[in-house]
Design a protein around this motif. Structure first.
Motif, PDB file in Angstrom:
ATOM      1  N   ALA A  44       2.425   4.689   0.957  1.00 46.26           N
ATOM      2  CA  ALA A  44       2.802   5.131   2.310  1.00 46.26           C
ATOM      3  C   ALA A  44       3.241   6.592   2.274  1.00 46.26           C
ATOM      4  O   ALA A  44       4.420   6.899   2.411  1.00 46.26           O
TER       5      ALA A  44
ATOM      6  N   SER B   6       0.710   4.628   5.781  1.00 46.17           N
ATOM      7  CA  SER B   6      -0.353   3.887   5.089  1.00 46.17           C
ATOM      8  C   SER B   6      -1.667   3.934   5.884  1.00 46.17           C
ATOM      9  O   SER B   6      -2.734   4.190   5.326  1.00 46.17           O
TER      10      SER B   6
ATOM     11  N   ARG C 195       0.844  -1.209   0.000  1.00 46.75           N
ATOM     12  CA  ARG C 195       0.000   0.000   0.000  1.00 46.75           C
ATOM     13  C   ARG C 195       0.865   1.240   0.000  1.00 46.75           C
ATOM     14  O   ARG C 195       1.958   1.247   0.568  1.00 46.75           O
TER      15      ARG C 195
END
Ligand code: R2B
Ligand code: URA
Length: 303
Positions: free
Chosen positions: A174, A249, A172
Motif C-alpha cells: 500500500a 493499493s 497487498r
C-alpha cells in the motif's frame, strides 16, 4: 456488438495506460459500471474520458461537487454536468480533471475505484494520477493542518492493504507516489497553508477502530487510548482516516500515481469529538482543495 479491445493476459502495460488485470473482462461483450450507471455499450468512454490526467476524489458527493465548481472558477475550465447516472457516486469533469466522490471507508471506495479504473482503461486514458482530498483526525498536529501522506498503515501498523478473498486474507502493498506527494506538499507551502508530511493510519471504522471513547460501545480505557495514540505518533503517523491503504493499493495495481491530502479536523491528543462551527469547518475543508487547485493549475499551464 463485437468483443471489446482485449485486456493483456499478463496485465503488462508500459504505455502509461490505466491498467486492469482481469482476463475475464475479455469474455464479456459489454461491461456495465453499475454504480456509475454507465456501460461500454451506451457511453463513448474514449471520447468522454480519454483526456483525463487527474482524478480528484473525496468522500462526500456535495463536497466533490463544490470542489469541481470552485476549480472551474479558479481555472476558467468549463464544468460538465454530473456524468454519473446512478445516485451512488457523482462525477464531474473540468478539462483533464475528473472529480468523483467515494463515500466512507474502503468498501465504498473500492467499488468506485474498480469502476473508475475500468472506465479510464476503456477510455485509453494515459499517465493518470489519483488524488484523494479528504478529512481526518490529526495526531499531534493543530486542527486545520493539511497532512500530505507519505505512507499508509493498516490497523496492524503494516504498510499493507488487507482484504478477504476466497476465504483467505490477501495482503497487498500500500504505497503512495513519493514524487507526487512532494510536489503537492510544495504547493501547500507556496499557498501559505499549514502543511505537514506524515503517515496515515487507515481505520476500518470511525469509533473503536480509531480508539475513540465516544462510540456506542467501548471496551478499552483512557490509558489504552493514550498508549495507542502515542504509538501512532512514535510510528510517524500524523493522521487517521478510513481509506488510505485501499487507495494506495488500488492505485499501485492500476499503474497510476496516488496521493492523499487530508485536513485534520481535530488533534486526537486533545479529544475525540468533532465540534467545529460551520465557518471553521468550511475553512478547513477548503484548505486541501486550495493546495490541489494550485497544483493542478500549475500542471494545466504546462499541458
Ligand atoms: C474521513 O472522514 C470520514 C469519516 O468521517 C471517512 O471517510 C474518512 O476517511
Ligand atoms: N475522519 C476520520 O476518519 N477520523 C477523524 O477523526 C476525522 C475525520
Amino acid at each position: 456488438m463485437t468483443k471489446q479491445q482485449e485486456v493483456p493476459k499478463d496485465g503488462s502495460n508500459d504505455s502509461g495506460e490505466v491498467q486492469v488485470k482481469n482476463p475475464h473482462l475479455n469474455e464479456q461483450i459489454d461491461d456495465v459500471l453499475y454504480h456509475f450507471g454507465l456501460a461500454r455499450s451506451d457511453t463513448n468512454f474514449p471520447e468522454l474520458f480519454g483526456d483525463v490526467k487527474y482524478v480528484c476524489t473525496g468522500g462526500s458527493p456535495t463536497r466533490i461537487k463544490m470542489y469541481a465548481e470552485l476549480f472551474s472558477q479558479d481555472s476558467g475550465l468549463p464544468l460538465s454536468q454530473n456524468l454519473s447516472r446512478s445516485d451512488r457516486f457523482v462525477m464531474f469533469k473540468t478539462g483533464a480533471i475528473l472529480w468523483v466522490n467515494h463515500g466512507m471507508g474502503v468498501p465504498s471506495m473500492s467499488i468506485m475505484l474498480n469502476e473508475c479504473i475500468k472506465l479510464l482503461h476503456y477510455a485509453h486514458a494515459r499517465d493518470v494520477s489519483f488524488i484523494r482530498i479528504g478529512t481526518s483526525g490529526g495526531i499531534d498536529v493543530l486542527p486545520g493542518t493539511v497532512v500530505v501522506s507519505n505512507g499508509t498503515l493498516n490497523g496492524l501498523f503494516e504498510e499493507a492493504h488487507t482484504q478477504y478473498i476466497n476465504g483467505k486474507i490477501v495482503k497487498r502493498e500500500a504505497k503512495l507516489n513519493p514524487e507526487l506527494a512532494k510536489e503537492l506538499y510544495n504547493s501547500g507551502v507556496s499557498e501559505n497553508l499549514p502543511v505537514a508530511h506524515g503517515k496515515t493510519l487507515c481505520a476500518d471504522d470511525f469509533y473503536e477502530g480509531q480508539m475513540r471513547l465516544d462510540g456506542a460501545f467501548c471496551e478499552y480505557d483512557v490509558n489504552e487510548k493514550a498508549d495507542f495514540i502515542a504509538r501512532l505518533k512514535d510510528n510517524g503517523v500524523r493522521n487517521i482516516e478510513m481509506e488510505a491503504t485501499g487507495f494506495a493499493s488500488f492505485t499501485t495495481r492500476a499503474n497510476v500515481k496516488g496521493a492523499i491530502i487530508c485536513v485534520a479536523l481535530l488533534n486526537r491528543l486533545n479529544g475525540d469529538q468533532v465540534t467545529l462551527d460551520k465557518a471553521t469547518y468550511i475553512d478547513y475543508e477548503l484548505r486541501p482543495f486550495k493546495l490541489v487547485s494550485s497544483f493542478l493549475r500549475g500542471k494545466i499551464a504546462q499541458m
